[in-house]
Design an enzyme around this catalytic site. Structure first.
Site, PDB file in Angstrom:
ATOM      1  N   GLN A 333      -4.034  14.830   3.243  1.00  0.00           N
ATOM      2  CA  GLN A 333      -3.189  14.610   2.073  1.00  0.00           C
ATOM      3  C   GLN A 333      -3.939  15.056   0.835  1.00  0.00           C
ATOM      4  OE1 GLN A 333      -2.639  10.301   2.372  1.00  0.00           O
ATOM      5  NE2 GLN A 333      -0.457  10.684   2.514  1.00  0.00           N
ATOM      6  N   ASP A 335      -4.206  13.618  -2.089  1.00  0.00           N
ATOM      7  CA  ASP A 335      -3.822  12.295  -2.545  1.00  0.00           C
ATOM      8  C   ASP A 335      -4.375  12.033  -3.937  1.00  0.00           C
ATOM      9  OD1 ASP A 335      -2.506   9.997  -2.081  1.00  0.00           O
ATOM     10  OD2 ASP A 335      -3.763   9.322  -0.426  1.00  0.00           O
ATOM     11  N   HIS A 467       0.742   5.974  -6.765  1.00  0.00           N
ATOM     12  CA  HIS A 467       0.298   6.923  -5.734  1.00  0.00           C
ATOM     13  C   HIS A 467       0.962   8.252  -6.052  1.00  0.00           C
ATOM     14  CE1 HIS A 467      -0.507   3.587  -2.781  1.00  0.00           C
ATOM     15  NE2 HIS A 467       0.487   3.033  -3.435  1.00  0.00           N
TER      16      HIS A 467
HETATM   17 ZN   LIG Z   1      -1.727   5.922  -1.894  1.00  0.00          ZN
END
Ligand SMILES: [Zn+2]
Ligand SMILES: [Zn+2]
Length: 595
Positions: A333, A335, A467
């Site tokens: 990811q 992220d 996120h």
């Molecule tokens: Zn996260």
């Protein structure tokens, strides 16, 4: 009157769905006519078509499919009415039992157990009777143009321990023209299938030795990925992010606190034991970034903090749902986790949204669909965090979307229990939407990990946590990119940007000199010294979707030039080496998708 138009469109979509489900009944009718021992299970409408799962005494062949199609056509021609009726449960069970349709009996028994029903809904056309909620068209004659596409293995109830079934997929459309258009689309999608391109262009593979859903990137795919990661790093540095690195495993306790062992356990792998402690492979990076946040006391002056990582995570997926790079068991990811003060939230959201859109645009994704998922009004107890913060967050997201003049769909009740979010889908060149980026609030983790910062007032406050994934999964993003471009990557991403094609062996030396000059200029270059004819080399380069081909022979050597062709087939004629080199470099630097 846009609303009326939208309502009309919705109706048409619904009718198409009903028609496809009716086509599934026609298929089952044909199947029972053709193979009377066939046992029926379920036959729903799906996106673009329908399927029916059968338990059959033998494996279907292409001839069987042809035979079934012809029988379906006859049943449609007979214009059999779809008649709806209600049957008492006992009578229905008895009926299906005497017909040998044991799966239908099981379905009724389940309904009895789960919903305490006393009657079931039945549809009949001709002699065929099916257990079905409906709705259906008025008659089989209203089923438009259809085609049976393929068969596949399936399990009863999707359970690998249950009976293996044969699934017959079909598609159905209102008109013959719509059907032809769809079949053309399928053909184009098949040509662009990233699994096929991955093989043909030597980009990545999956091997039995390693295991399903675990990708190995070959040198060429790896090159594209490294360019993607370089761009990711460059843009994040410029965007005010800080890079963090975190481990691949963490103690059970961490995942207990984060809640993953409660609500994400079925996607997590079994723990490993180290020094009598259980450790889990990470399915997400969030709890680790939280540890970075918690590593010291944070003051209001430290915020916002933007941590980012290309973090590799592992999630269990059933083998039946694995699909090339789009659904894997281990992926990376891109992220990021943002921590900010309430009053910083609005500007932070505009900033992160803009950031995502700019990067997607660089990859050539300009056709976007945005969705804002909110909580369900009036059911506040189902959600983590303070109601007031949910409202602030939603208002902040709406404000950011409006400020950037973006249209979006509001999805009430679609938010996860921990916070509202904005999802960004890109629409690819074939018109298919793909969910990529997410900007997701979290009111759960800051609470459960007791995140704090010391405010201007000297007392502790809870930060907002967001996120953010942009590519989502690098593997999946790469797969989508590959299909979007049909393997013909823009120059800045292309694993090989230029191939030098010497006409005869005596031109090899000059070809190597040109290659060295281009390589010096940071151009990814190959020389095709095979003793093939020039045209064969050009054709192969085109099949490999290499943007530029530089042909060199006697004339080019004399002029200190190369003869330039581009993968679209265009011939750009002779260019001095330096000029050609500058052209390729400029094109790559602009990250443009034209050659
Ligand atoms: Zn996260
Ligand atoms: Zn039905």
């Amino acid at each position: 009157m846009p609303q009326t138009k939208a309502a009309g469109k919705e109706q048409a979509v619904e009718r198409l769905h009903t028609m496809r489900h009716s086509a599934a009944h026609v298929l089952a009718t044909a199947m029972l006519e053709y193979i009377p021992e066939a046992k029926l299970t379920i036959g729903p409408a799906i996106d673009d078509g329908f399927y029916y799962d059968f338990d059959l005494p033998r494996t279907l062949t292409p001839d069987d499919i042809e035979e079934l199609s012809q029988r379906m056509q006859r049943i449609i021609g007979q214009d059999q009415q779809f008649a709806h009726s209600i049957m008492p449960v006992e009578e229905a069970k008895e009926f299906f039992r005497t017909q040998g349709q044991t799966y239908k009996v099981e379905l009724i028994e389940d309904l009895e157990r789960e919903a305490q029903i006393e009657t079931v809904s039945i549809y009949q056309n001709g002699d065929f009777i099916d257990l079905c909620e409906g709705p259906h068209l008025e008659s089989t004659g209203a089923v438009g143009a259809f085609k049976l596409l393929r068969t596949a293995g399936a399990y009863w109830r999707g359970d690998e321990n249950r009976q293996q079934l044969q699934r017959v997929y079909g598609t159905a459309w209102q008109t013959e023209k719509d059907l032809r258009k769809y079949l053309k689309f399928l053909e184009e999608a098949e040509k662009r299938d990233h699994r096929r391109l991955g093989r043909e262009l030597d980009l990545f593979s999956f091997t039995d030795e390693i295991g399903p859903g675990l990708v190995v990137w070959h040198a060429k795919g790896g090159h594209v990925r490294s360019v993607m990661e370089d761009y990711w790093r460059e843009s994040h540095r410029a965007g005010g992010y800080e890079f963090v690195y975190t481990p691949h495993i963490g103690k059970a306790n961490l995942w207990q606190t984060s809640g993953h062992l409660n609500w994400f356990a079925e996607n997590m792998y079994a723990p490993v034991e180290i020094d009598e402690q259980q450790y889990y492979l990470k399915p997400m990076n969030c709890p680790f970034h939280i540890q970075v946040y918690k590593s010291r006391t944070r003051s209001y002056r430290d915020l916002p903090l933007r941590y980012t990582e290309t973090g590799t995570v592992y999630r269990y997926e059933r083998s039946g749902v694995l699909h090339g790079l789009l659904r894997v068991r281990g992926f990376t990811q891109d992220d990021a986790h943002l921590f900010c003060r309430p009053e910083q939230m609005d500007s932070e959201l505009v900033r992160v949204l803009k950031f995502c859109l700019e990067i997607l645009e660089t990859y050539g994704f300009e056709d976007l669909q945005l969705e804002l998922s909110t909580w369900k009004q009036g059911e506040t107890s189902k959600y983590a965090g303070e109601a007031e913060n949910w409202e602030l967050a939603e208002a902040g997201l709406v404000k950011a979307l409006d400020e950037l003049d973006l249209t979006y769909k509001r999805m009430e009740g679609e938010a996860a229990f921990y916070g509202p979010k904005v999802d960004i889908k890109i629409v690819d060149v074939l018109g298919r939407p793909w969910q990529l980026s997410t900007i997701q609030f979290d009111f759960w983790l800051p609470q459960t990990f007791a995140l704090e910062y010391i405010g201007e007032d000297g007392s502790p406050h809870r930060p907002f946590m967001i996120h953010r994934a942009l590519y989502g999964s690098i593997e999946r993003f790469f797969g989508i990119l590959l299909e979007h471009y049909g393997g013909a990557f823009p120059v800045w991403l292309a694993p090989v940007q230029t191939v030098i094609i010497p006409i005869a062996d005596r031109h090899n030396e000059y070809a190597q000199e040109v290659a060295a000059a281009l390589s010096e200029a940071d151009i990814r270059v190959e020389v095709d010294t095979r003793s093939e004819r020039m045209n064969a080399k050009i054709r192969d380069a085109q099949l490999q979707k290499i943007p530029y081909m530089a042909v060199v022979g006697d004339r080019e050597i004399e002029a200190g030039a190369v003869n330039v062709r581009v993968r679209t087939g265009e011939n750009r004629g002779a260019l001095p080496i330096a000029e050609f080199s500058a052209m390729v470099r400029d094109c790559a630097a602009s990250r443009s998708d034209s050659v």
